[in-house]
Each structure stands twice: as C-alpha cells, then as structure tokens.
Scaffold this motif. Structure first.
Motif, short mmCIF file in Angstrom:
data_model
loop_
_atom_site.label_atom_id
_atom_site.label_comp_id
_atom_site.label_asym_id
_atom_site.label_seq_id
_atom_site.Cartn_x
_atom_site.Cartn_y
_atom_site.Cartn_z
N UNK A 131 0.81 -1.22 0.00
CA UNK A 131 0.00 0.00 0.00
C UNK A 131 0.83 1.27 0.00
N UNK A 132 1.95 1.27 0.72
CA UNK A 132 2.75 2.49 0.81
C UNK A 132 4.18 2.31 0.31
N UNK A 133 4.54 1.09 -0.14
CA UNK A 133 5.87 0.86 -0.69
C UNK A 133 6.98 0.84 0.35
N UNK A 134 6.61 0.77 1.64
CA UNK A 134 7.64 0.78 2.68
C UNK A 134 8.45 -0.51 2.64
N UNK A 135 9.79 -0.38 2.58
CA UNK A 135 10.69 -1.52 2.53
C UNK A 135 11.10 -1.92 3.95
N UNK A 136 10.54 -3.03 4.40
CA UNK A 136 10.85 -3.53 5.74
C UNK A 136 12.29 -4.02 5.78
N UNK A 137 12.98 -3.76 6.88
CA UNK A 137 14.36 -4.24 7.01
C UNK A 137 14.41 -5.76 6.99
N UNK A 138 15.30 -6.29 6.18
CA UNK A 138 15.51 -7.73 6.10
C UNK A 138 17.01 -8.01 6.23
N UNK A 139 17.36 -9.27 6.34
CA UNK A 139 18.76 -9.64 6.54
C UNK A 139 19.34 -10.43 5.38
N UNK A 140 20.51 -11.02 5.63
CA UNK A 140 21.22 -11.74 4.58
C UNK A 140 20.43 -12.93 4.06
N UNK A 141 19.69 -13.60 4.94
CA UNK A 141 18.89 -14.75 4.51
C UNK A 141 17.93 -14.36 3.40
N UNK A 142 17.22 -13.25 3.60
CA UNK A 142 16.23 -12.81 2.61
C UNK A 142 16.88 -12.26 1.35
N UNK A 143 17.98 -11.52 1.49
CA UNK A 143 18.65 -10.98 0.31
C UNK A 143 19.26 -12.09 -0.54
N UNK A 144 19.80 -13.12 0.10
CA UNK A 144 20.32 -14.25 -0.66
C UNK A 144 19.20 -14.95 -1.43
N UNK A 145 18.02 -15.07 -0.80
CA UNK A 145 16.87 -15.66 -1.49
C UNK A 145 16.48 -14.84 -2.72
N UNK A 146 16.59 -13.53 -2.60
CA UNK A 146 16.22 -12.65 -3.70
C UNK A 146 17.24 -12.72 -4.84
N UNK A 147 18.53 -12.73 -4.51
CA UNK A 147 19.57 -12.57 -5.53
C UNK A 147 20.04 -13.87 -6.16
N UNK A 148 20.11 -14.95 -5.39
CA UNK A 148 20.67 -16.19 -5.93
C UNK A 148 19.58 -17.05 -6.56
#
Length: 285
Positions: A49-66
C-alpha cells in the motif's frame, strides 16, 4: 441474555477459553498500513500500500539474488575475539554470545557465491540484527576475503550495506577496516572486476565512509537512511537547519551520491543489468 442485562458482576473468561491472535500474523508499517505477514513475505517484504521496505537480513537478500536460493557461504565460521578486553554494560564476549544466540549468526556480515540469472557473483550482505550491523574486524576480514575470492575467480562483487557504523567495542581495530576494505576494492578496480554497492536502511558511520560509497555503481532501496553522522550531530556542528528528507536515499540521488534507486522486487534484474553493462555483455531480459 445480553451482556448489559446480566446481574452477575465480574464475569471472566478462563485462560483456557481465551482466543488470542497468534503473534506475527500482521505487520504495521510506519505509515500505519496493516498487511498480512505472509503477503508481506511474498511481496519481498515491501508493504504494497505504501511501498515501505521492511528491514531484512542476509537470509532474505540471498533468497532474492541467488537463483533457486542456491549458494556457497564463504568463511562462515569466522567470529570476533576480544583483544581490547572491552567492557561497557556487559563484557564484549557476553555481548557477542547474546547476539549469536539471538540471531543465529556468527557476525554482522555473511558472504556467499552463487549464480544470479545464470552467472556467478559474490555477495557480501550485512545483518543489522547483529549488534546493529556494526563493522568490526570480522566484518572487514570477511569482506576482504570475499573480495579476494572475486579477484581470484574474476567474478562480480556485490556488497549490501546495513549498518550503524564502526563497532565501538573494537575501537581503532574497527576503524582500520575502512582502509582494509577500500584497499581490496581498489584491487578489484585495477583488475576491471565490477563492484556494485547497495545501501539499505540504515547505512551509516564508517560503513558509509568506506565500501558503501565506493561502488562502480552505487544504488539504494527507496527511503533508506544513508549518512555518516546523525542529523542531530550534523545540525549542531554546522549550526544550520537541515533540508527536508536529509540523508534519505532520494536526497542523496538528487545530490549525485547515488546512481539510482530500485525497489526490492527489481533488485536482481537491475544488478545483473548493470553487471552486463560494466562487463560489456549482451543484455538479457
């Protein structure tokens, strides 16, 4: 009988009969928007609804990128020592132990290599949950070693910063990591190996003063806090009122400190796009 007609006072419900809402089902963004946590996760931890980017960690970023979340972690077992025998409200070893138990991490950065859109890249991602993402000797060493791996294998290097700055419990040893990581990135530049820096919320202090601002491409997520000293310190030092949105990603983009801002859902495509541009590869959709 309606509740307002009851004659018996002090009617209570036993603990066993109470129907509490399980914790973690909903997330409330700073703007007051409510979202189901399962939907939030499916939306890359961004409030729709507002595009707010919740803080995430390495686990989530690795899931996104790899690709398929497959990667090999580098130097996973490195952990900090206590050469200065530092004590504040608790000893440094006790603080490290508490952080490890809370986060299941060894320190404030994880490094890994894996395929992203079919090509190998090296990613170093900071975790704010571990002592505020503070940069100590292990953070500097792991980033330097990841840089060495990228240099040896001639692979693109990505650092995802999320940090409160240098770790005070390591004093000057922490500050030395600024020079250490900058020197390693200079070696990558000399070898024409692309380095992309992603600043996320928050990226501050010595992290900003070193590797976070040294990318061939410097990018950020929307609304991220990026700066060196805090706004109050800057205001008191300069004696001036600060502009609106000072130290936000949008403010830095407007003033030339960032190359672009990207939403998290586009992160993988944008990083690979710029790696292809830097390495003069055919663009892939």
């Amino acid at each position: 009988m309606s509740w307002f007609k009851r004659k018996t006072k002090g009617i209570t419900t036993t603990t066993e009969e109470k129907k509490d809402t399980p914790k973690g089902l909903w997330y409330k963004s700073p703007t007051g928007k409510i979202i189901d946590t399962e939907e939030l996760e499916k939306n890359f931890f961004v409030s729709p609804e507002d595009g707010y980017h919740v803080r995430i960690g390495s686990k989530e970023y690795f899931q996104i990128l790899f690709d398929d979340n497959k990667f090999k972690e580098l130097d996973a077992n490195l952990s900090s020592k206590d050469p200065l025998k530092f004590v504040d409200t608790k000893t440094y070893p006790d603080r490290l132990k508490a952080a490890e138990e809370k986060t299941k991490l060894k320190d404030a950065v994880r490094c890994a290599v894996g395929k992203s859109k079919g090509k190998n890249i090296v990613v170093a991602c900071m975790d704010f949950a571990f002592i505020g993402g503070s940069m100590g000797s292990v953070v500097g060493e792991k980033i330097a070693r990841a840089g060495d791996y990228a240099l040896k294998k001639k692979l693109p290097f990505v650092i995802i910063s999320k940090s409160g700055g240098a770790r005070m419990q390591e004093a000057a040893l922490s500050l030395m990591q600024l020079a250490k990581t900058a020197a390693k990135l200079a070696q990558l530049a000399d070898a024409s190996i692309p380095y992309i820096s992603l600043s996320t919320d928050p990226t501050t202090g010595g992290t900003t003063a070193s590797f976070a601002m040294l990318g061939d491409i410097n990018i950020s997520e929307p609304g991220a806090l990026i700066g060196f000293a805090g706004p109050r310190v800057v205001r008191d030092t300069t004696g001036q009122e600060l502009p609106e949105n000072f130290q936000t990603a949008e403010f830095l983009l407007e003033h030339g400190f960032l190359d672009f801002i990207t939403e998290r859902k586009d992160l993988k495509n944008k990083i690979n796009l710029y790696i292809d541009l830097i390495t003069n590869q055919p663009l892939r959709v």
